[in-house]
Design a protein around this motif. Structure first.
Motif, PDB file in Angstrom:
ATOM      1  N   LYS A   5       0.829  -1.213   0.000  1.00  8.83           N
ATOM      2  CA  LYS A   5       0.000   0.000   0.000  1.00  8.83           C
ATOM      3  C   LYS A   5       0.865   1.264   0.000  1.00  8.83           C
ATOM      4  CE  LYS A   5      -4.254  -1.512   2.143  1.00  8.83           C
ATOM      5  NZ  LYS A   5      -4.858  -1.595   3.462  1.00  8.83           N
ATOM      6  N   ILE A   6       1.981   1.194   0.699  1.00  7.48           N
ATOM      7  CA  ILE A   6       2.822   2.388   0.792  1.00  7.48           C
ATOM      8  C   ILE A   6       3.707   2.467  -0.442  1.00  7.48           C
ATOM      9  CG2 ILE A   6       4.572   3.583   2.155  1.00  7.48           C
ATOM     10  CD1 ILE A   6       3.511   1.647   4.445  1.00  7.48           C
ATOM     11  N   SER A   7       3.446   3.470  -1.269  1.00 10.26           N
ATOM     12  CA  SER A   7       4.272   3.564  -2.458  1.00 10.26           C
ATOM     13  C   SER A   7       5.076   4.852  -2.462  1.00 10.26           C
ATOM     14  CB  SER A   7       3.397   3.495  -3.704  1.00 10.26           C
ATOM     15  OG  SER A   7       2.424   4.509  -3.623  1.00 10.26           O
ATOM     16  N   ALA A   8       4.652   5.830  -1.687  1.00 12.62           N
ATOM     17  CA  ALA A   8       5.406   7.084  -1.670  1.00 12.62           C
ATOM     18  C   ALA A   8       5.383   7.732  -0.288  1.00 12.62           C
ATOM     19  CB  ALA A   8       4.836   8.041  -2.692  1.00 12.62           C
ATOM     20  N   LEU A   9       6.438   8.462  -0.061  1.00  9.25           N
ATOM     21  CA  LEU A   9       6.622   9.119   1.223  1.00  9.25           C
ATOM     22  C   LEU A   9       7.001  10.554   0.863  1.00  9.25           C
ATOM     23  CD1 LEU A   9       7.117   7.960   4.222  1.00  9.25           C
ATOM     24  CD2 LEU A   9       9.517   8.104   3.650  1.00  9.25           C
ATOM     25  N   GLU A  10       6.586  11.525   1.663  1.00 11.41           N
ATOM     26  CA  GLU A  10       6.963  12.884   1.304  1.00 11.41           C
ATOM     27  C   GLU A  10       7.918  13.461   2.339  1.00 11.41           C
ATOM     28  OE1 GLU A  10       3.891  15.093  -0.706  1.00 11.41           O
ATOM     29  OE2 GLU A  10       4.792  16.933   0.067  1.00 11.41           O
ATOM     30  N   ILE A  11       9.078  13.890   1.862  1.00 16.75           N
ATOM     31  CA  ILE A  11      10.062  14.494   2.756  1.00 16.75           C
ATOM     32  C   ILE A  11      10.534  15.806   2.150  1.00 16.75           C
ATOM     33  CG2 ILE A  11      12.435  14.251   3.666  1.00 16.75           C
ATOM     34  CD1 ILE A  11      11.705  11.308   4.220  1.00 16.75           C
ATOM     35  N   ASN A  12      10.422  16.874   2.909  1.00 14.86           N
ATOM     36  CA  ASN A  12      10.805  18.214   2.453  1.00 14.86           C
ATOM     37  C   ASN A  12      10.209  18.556   1.083  1.00 14.86           C
ATOM     38  OD1 ASN A  12      12.280  18.310   4.785  1.00 14.86           O
ATOM     39  ND2 ASN A  12      14.252  17.956   3.784  1.00 14.86           N
ATOM     40  N   GLY A  13       8.977  18.167   0.899  1.00 18.29           N
ATOM     41  CA  GLY A  13       8.302  18.473  -0.358  1.00 18.29           C
ATOM     42  C   GLY A  13       8.692  17.565  -1.508  1.00 18.29           C
ATOM     43  N   LYS A  14       9.526  16.584  -1.228  1.00 22.00           N
ATOM     44  CA  LYS A  14       9.942  15.668  -2.298  1.00 22.00           C
ATOM     45  C   LYS A  14       9.233  14.331  -2.135  1.00 22.00           C
ATOM     46  CE  LYS A  14      14.231  17.349  -3.922  1.00 22.00           C
ATOM     47  NZ  LYS A  14      14.499  18.452  -2.988  1.00 22.00           N
ATOM     48  N   LYS A  15       8.745  13.797  -3.235  1.00 25.38           N
ATOM     49  CA  LYS A  15       8.085  12.487  -3.183  1.00 25.38           C
ATOM     50  C   LYS A  15       9.143  11.394  -3.243  1.00 25.38           C
ATOM     51  CE  LYS A  15       3.324  12.596  -3.947  1.00 25.38           C
ATOM     52  NZ  LYS A  15       2.917  13.957  -4.285  1.00 25.38           N
ATOM     53  N   ILE A  16       9.146  10.567  -2.229  1.00 31.66           N
ATOM     54  CA  ILE A  16      10.124   9.486  -2.177  1.00 31.66           C
ATOM     55  C   ILE A  16       9.369   8.188  -2.465  1.00 31.66           C
ATOM     56  CG2 ILE A  16      11.920   8.406  -0.731  1.00 31.66           C
ATOM     57  CD1 ILE A  16      12.123  11.542  -0.952  1.00 31.66           C
ATOM     58  N   SER A  17       9.770   7.501  -3.515  1.00 31.60           N
ATOM     59  CA  SER A  17       9.062   6.243  -3.781  1.00 31.60           C
ATOM     60  C   SER A  17       9.726   5.114  -2.993  1.00 31.60           C
ATOM     61  CB  SER A  17       9.029   5.935  -5.271  1.00 31.60           C
ATOM     62  OG  SER A  17      10.328   5.813  -5.754  1.00 31.60           O
ATOM     63  N   CYS A  18       8.898   4.274  -2.422  1.00 26.58           N
ATOM     64  CA  CYS A  18       9.428   3.195  -1.580  1.00 26.58           C
ATOM     65  C   CYS A  18       9.295   1.854  -2.286  1.00 26.58           C
ATOM     66  CB  CYS A  18       8.659   3.111  -0.272  1.00 26.58           C
ATOM     67  SG  CYS A  18       8.597   4.651   0.614  1.00 26.58           S
ATOM     68  N   ASN A  19      10.358   1.134  -2.257  1.00 21.75           N
ATOM     69  CA  ASN A  19      10.358  -0.198  -2.823  1.00 21.75           C
ATOM     70  C   ASN A  19      10.538  -1.167  -1.654  1.00 21.75           C
ATOM     71  OD1 ASN A  19      10.578  -2.378  -4.475  1.00 21.75           O
ATOM     72  ND2 ASN A  19      12.619  -1.851  -5.257  1.00 21.75           N
ATOM     73  N   ILE A  20       9.485  -1.886  -1.353  1.00 23.72           N
ATOM     74  CA  ILE A  20       9.546  -2.757  -0.173  1.00 23.72           C
ATOM     75  C   ILE A  20       9.771  -4.211  -0.575  1.00 23.72           C
ATOM     76  CG2 ILE A  20       8.247  -3.581   1.838  1.00 23.72           C
ATOM     77  CD1 ILE A  20       6.887  -0.547   1.170  1.00 23.72           C
ATOM     78  N   LYS A  21      10.778  -4.803   0.029  1.00 29.24           N
ATOM     79  CA  LYS A  21      11.104  -6.195  -0.301  1.00 29.24           C
ATOM     80  C   LYS A  21      11.146  -7.023   0.961  1.00 29.24           C
ATOM     81  CE  LYS A  21      14.036  -5.119  -4.255  1.00 29.24           C
ATOM     82  NZ  LYS A  21      15.424  -4.978  -4.684  1.00 29.24           N
ATOM     83  N   ARG A  22      10.774  -8.262   0.852  1.00 24.78           N
ATOM     84  CA  ARG A  22      10.910  -9.173   1.986  1.00 24.78           C
ATOM     85  C   ARG A  22      11.931 -10.226   1.593  1.00 24.78           C
ATOM     86  NH1 ARG A  22       7.716  -8.634   6.633  1.00 24.78           N
ATOM     87  NH2 ARG A  22       6.081  -7.100   6.272  1.00 24.78           N
ATOM     88  N   LYS A  23      12.945 -10.356   2.434  1.00 23.00           N
ATOM     89  CA  LYS A  23      14.019 -11.295   2.114  1.00 23.00           C
ATOM     90  C   LYS A  23      14.374 -12.116   3.340  1.00 23.00           C
ATOM     91  CE  LYS A  23      16.421  -8.755  -1.545  1.00 23.00           C
ATOM     92  NZ  LYS A  23      17.647  -8.007  -1.845  1.00 23.00           N
ATOM     93  N   GLY A  24      15.175 -13.112   3.152  1.00 17.47           N
ATOM     94  CA  GLY A  24      15.609 -13.936   4.286  1.00 17.47           C
ATOM     95  C   GLY A  24      16.717 -13.265   5.078  1.00 17.47           C
ATOM     96  N   VAL A  25      16.439 -12.069   5.560  1.00 12.91           N
ATOM     97  CA  VAL A  25      17.447 -11.341   6.347  1.00 12.91           C
ATOM     98  C   VAL A  25      17.017 -11.296   7.810  1.00 12.91           C
ATOM     99  CG1 VAL A  25      18.326  -9.896   4.469  1.00 12.91           C
ATOM    100  CG2 VAL A  25      16.320  -9.150   5.736  1.00 12.91           C
ATOM    101  N   ARG A  26      17.964 -10.970   8.687  1.00 10.53           N
ATOM    102  CA  ARG A  26      17.615 -10.948  10.107  1.00 10.53           C
ATOM    103  C   ARG A  26      17.167  -9.572  10.581  1.00 10.53           C
ATOM    104  NH1 ARG A  26      22.359 -13.888  13.293  1.00 10.53           N
ATOM    105  NH2 ARG A  26      20.978 -13.518  15.043  1.00 10.53           N
TER     106      ARG A  26
END
Ligand SMILES: [Zn+2]
Length: 227
Positions: A5-26
């Motif tokens: 659902k989360i595809s963008a975040l706004e920081i200081n007026g800039k749209k930050i696109s988020c790429n979310i991955k699930r991996k076998g990390v700790r």
């Protein structure tokens, strides 16, 4: 599947696109990539909410975004960078005699008649300054490396410089706008290509012999837009 659902975040007026991955990390990993992209890697087997992570890590993300935003422009309205320092450009209209450009203290004075555009006059001036600089430096570096370099010129290019297979070296006409250390690095890099026409281990070794802070300089160079 709440993650997607989360595809963008706004920081200081800039749209930050988020790429979310699930991996076998700790642990959770965050990485800010060029083009204002945020990569979030979450452990596959743990129930972690992205919203919470983004809220928690917001100060870190803001810091990273600000670092990227610090990209310096060579020409910015009435200011131009000259050897890394912002210099004001002032235009004075004159009749035929006395045309040209002078660099006086921290001001570039452009004397022009009505026929020529300020940008053109300024560009010619910067090009001439760059050419004088690179010719002098390339000659010195070539001597130190016991090489001979013949053809050096300036060009409208996106890179800071390049060397072709015939040993001709070209530099971005804006090179003089960089801080000297960075400009020297670019000149040295291209001259060294007359010895190694690649970025081999030997090339890098020779590069760090003269520029111990090679890696740092490379990072700093990325802060300057070359066009
Ligand atoms: Zn190279």
């Amino acid at each position: 599947m709440r993650d997607k659902k989360i595809s963008a975040l706004e920081i200081n007026g800039k749209k930050i696109s988020c790429n979310i991955k699930r991996k076998g990390v700790r642990h959770v990993y965050l990485k800010v990539k060029p083009g204002f992209q945020l990569e979030v890697v979450l452990p596959r087997n743990r129930n972690i909410h992205v919203d919470r992570i983004l809220k928690l890590k917001r100060p870190w993300i803001e810091k990273k975004i600000n670092e990227i935003s610090k990209v310096k422009k060579i020409f910015d309205n009435d200011t131009v960078l000259y050897k890394g320092e912002p210099v004001k450009v002032k235009v004075c209209t004159v009749k035929k005699s006395g045309k040209g450009v002078r660099l006086y203290k921290n001001v570039i004075l452009v004397y022009e008649d009505s026929k020529r555009k300020k940008e053109e006059v300024l560009r010619n001036f910067i090009t001439r300054q760059t050419l004088g600089y690179v010719q002098k430096k390339a000659k010195r570096f070539a001597k130190e490396l016991q090489l001979s370099c013949n053809t050096i010129s300036t060009k409208e290019i996106k890179k800071w410089g390049y060397c072709n297979r015939n040993g001709k070296i070209f530099f971005n006409w804006r090179l003089i706008c960089l801080p000297e250390r960075l400009a020297d690095y670019v000149v040295f890099h291209e001259v060294l290509h007359l010895k190694h026409f690649n970025h081999s281990k030997q090339f890098k070794k020779d590069m760090t012999k003269y520029f111990i802070d090679s890696k740092e300089v490379e990072i700093m160079l990325k802060n300057y837009l070359s066009y």
